[in-house]
Design an enzyme around this catalytic site. Sequence first.
Site, PDB file in Angstrom:
ATOM      1  N   HIS A  33      -9.594   1.095  -1.082  1.00  0.00           N
ATOM      2  CA  HIS A  33      -9.437   1.861   0.169  1.00  0.00           C
ATOM      3  C   HIS A  33     -11.054   1.695   0.814  1.00  0.00           C
ATOM      4  O   HIS A  33     -11.729   2.354   0.400  1.00  0.00           O
ATOM      5  CB  HIS A  33      -8.988   3.537   0.281  1.00  0.00           C
ATOM      6  N   HIS A  69       1.258   4.775  -2.257  1.00  0.00           N
ATOM      7  CA  HIS A  69       0.932   5.679  -3.510  1.00  0.00           C
ATOM      8  C   HIS A  69       2.329   6.375  -4.058  1.00  0.00           C
ATOM      9  O   HIS A  69       2.787   7.020  -3.352  1.00  0.00           O
ATOM     10  CB  HIS A  69      -0.216   6.678  -3.106  1.00  0.00           C
ATOM     11  N   GLU A 117     -11.366   3.418   6.336  1.00  0.00           N
ATOM     12  CA  GLU A 117     -10.206   4.461   6.767  1.00  0.00           C
ATOM     13  C   GLU A 117     -10.789   5.444   7.550  1.00  0.00           C
ATOM     14  O   GLU A 117     -10.575   5.391   9.068  1.00  0.00           O
ATOM     15  CB  GLU A 117      -9.557   5.167   5.401  1.00  0.00           C
ATOM     16  N   HIS A 123       0.861  -1.259   0.079  1.00  0.00           N
ATOM     17  CA  HIS A 123      -0.184  -0.147   0.146  1.00  0.00           C
ATOM     18  C   HIS A 123       0.884   1.237  -0.120  1.00  0.00           C
ATOM     19  O   HIS A 123       1.399   1.604   1.223  1.00  0.00           O
ATOM     20  CB  HIS A 123      -0.908  -0.102   1.244  1.00  0.00           C
ATOM     21  N   ASP A 166       1.908   4.000   2.825  1.00  0.00           N
ATOM     22  CA  ASP A 166       0.876   4.767   2.337  1.00  0.00           C
ATOM     23  C   ASP A 166       1.463   5.986   1.316  1.00  0.00           C
ATOM     24  O   ASP A 166       1.640   5.952   0.289  1.00  0.00           O
ATOM     25  CB  ASP A 166      -0.185   5.398   3.218  1.00  0.00           C
ATOM     26  N   ASP A 167       1.694   7.159   2.278  1.00  0.00           N
ATOM     27  CA  ASP A 167       2.203   8.303   1.426  1.00  0.00           C
ATOM     28  C   ASP A 167       3.524   8.707   2.243  1.00  0.00           C
ATOM     29  O   ASP A 167       3.474   9.885   3.167  1.00  0.00           O
ATOM     30  CB  ASP A 167       1.246   9.398   1.391  1.00  0.00           C
TER      31      ASP A 167
HETATM   32  N1  HPA Z   1      -6.679   7.518   1.456  1.00  0.00           N
HETATM   33  C1  HPA Z   1      -7.336   7.698   0.309  1.00  0.00           C
HETATM   34  N2  HPA Z   1      -6.604   8.287  -0.802  1.00  0.00           N
HETATM   35  C2  HPA Z   1      -5.354   8.166  -0.666  1.00  0.00           C
HETATM   36  C3  HPA Z   1      -4.661   7.838   0.257  1.00  0.00           C
HETATM   37  C4  HPA Z   1      -5.228   7.427   1.571  1.00  0.00           C
HETATM   38  O1  HPA Z   1      -4.827   7.222   2.671  1.00  0.00           O
HETATM   39  N3  HPA Z   1      -3.242   8.277   0.210  1.00  0.00           N
HETATM   40  C5  HPA Z   1      -3.391   8.805  -1.147  1.00  0.00           C
HETATM   41  N4  HPA Z   1      -4.569   8.799  -1.593  1.00  0.00           N
HETATM   42 ZN    ZN Z   2      -3.664   4.863   0.509  1.00  0.00          ZN
END
Ligand code: HPA
Ligand code: ZN
Length: 332
Positions: free
Chosen positions: A194, A16, A197, A14, A275-276
Site C-alpha cells: 500500500h 483484505h 493512499e 486488492h 479493499d474492505d
Molecule cells: N489501507 C491500509 N491498511 C488496510 C487497508 C487500507 O485501505 N485496509 C485494510 N488494511
Molecule cells: Zn487495502
Amino acid sequence: MIDLIQKLPKAELHLHIEGSLEPELMFRLARKNNVEIPYDSVEDVRAAYNFNNLQSFLDIYYAGANVLLTQDDFYDLTWEYILKCVEDNVIHTEIFFDPQTHTERGVAFEAIITGIKEALADAKAKYGITSCIIMCFLRHLSQEAAFETLEQAMAFKEDIIGVGLDSSELGNPPSKFKEVFQKAKEAGFKLVAHAGEEADFSYIYEALDLLNINRIDHGVQSIKSPELMQRLKDEQMPLTVCPNSNIELRVFDNYKEHNIKALLDYGLNISVNSDDPAYFKGYVNQNFINLYENLPITEEDIITLVKNSFRSAFISDELKEDYLAKVDAVLQ
Ligand code: HPA
Ligand code: ZN
C-alpha cells in the site's frame, strides 16, 4: 452499462479478507467464541461504520477481527467472500490476510492459512474460481516483527504467492521495511505494498525503489507528481485502486472528486477493487457501478479496467490469455 458490469468476468487484486467480515458473521462468531464486541445489534455495527480517515477505520477493523479464532472461522470468512465473488462474476481473486492481527492474539499461523486455503480450494472445485494468497505485514509494527512473520510463513511458502504492506500509512514509510522485503524477494515471493493512499507520492517512490514491488496498492497520490505519472505509465506498473474505500476514508471528498478517470486517461494500468467490502459499502461490482454513476466513465473504460485486472494478476500468461478471451467472448 450496469448489465455489462455484471456480465463481465473480473479479477480482484486488492481485498483484505478480514475486511470482508460482514456484521452478521461477526455476531455469529462473537457468540460462538464468547468474544465481547461493543455492539448490540447488526444495525449498531453498521451505524459505527462512519470513518474520517484510515486510522478511524483500522481501529474498528482490528476490533472486528477479534472474533476470528479458529480454522473454521477463517474458512467461513473466506467462503462468504467467495459467494460474493460468484454474485459479482469475479473469477480470479488475490486475497490479502494480516497474520499479525491474529497471531498476536494467540491464533496459530497454520489455522489461519489452512482455513483460508481450504475455502479457496472449495471455490476452485465448486465454482472454478482461481485465487492466490498474499500475506501483509502490519506497517505500524516493527520490521523485526515482520521478519518473524516472514519466518513463520516459510513453512507455508507453497500457499502464499506474495507479501504486502498495509495498516497505518502515515509515519510508517516503505523504507522501514526495506530489508524484510529484500529477504522476501530472495525467497521468491511477489511483492506489493500500500503506498500513496493517504501519504504523499514519496511513499510510492520508496515502494518502487526501495522495496522493488510488482504492484502498488492504491497509489492515487501519484497524480501530484508528473514525473512519477510518466514513470508509472512507461513501466505499466499496476495500481490496484479501491474507489469506495477512498470515499469512505475521505481520501477524496466525494465520488465526483475521485481521480481514477484521470489516472486511466493518462494511460496508467488501473484496476478496480473493493479493499474492505464489508466496511466500505459494497463489493467489486458496486465499486464499478458507483464509478459509472458519478464519473464520465465509458464502456471502453470499464473494459480496460476489467482487462487490466487480469493483466496485472499473479497468474501464468496462458491463464491470462484464457481470461482475456472470456472477457472478449462476453463483448461479442
Ligand atoms: N489501507 C491500509 N491498511 C488496510 C487497508 C487500507 O485501505 N485496509 C485494510 N488494511
Ligand atoms: Zn487495502
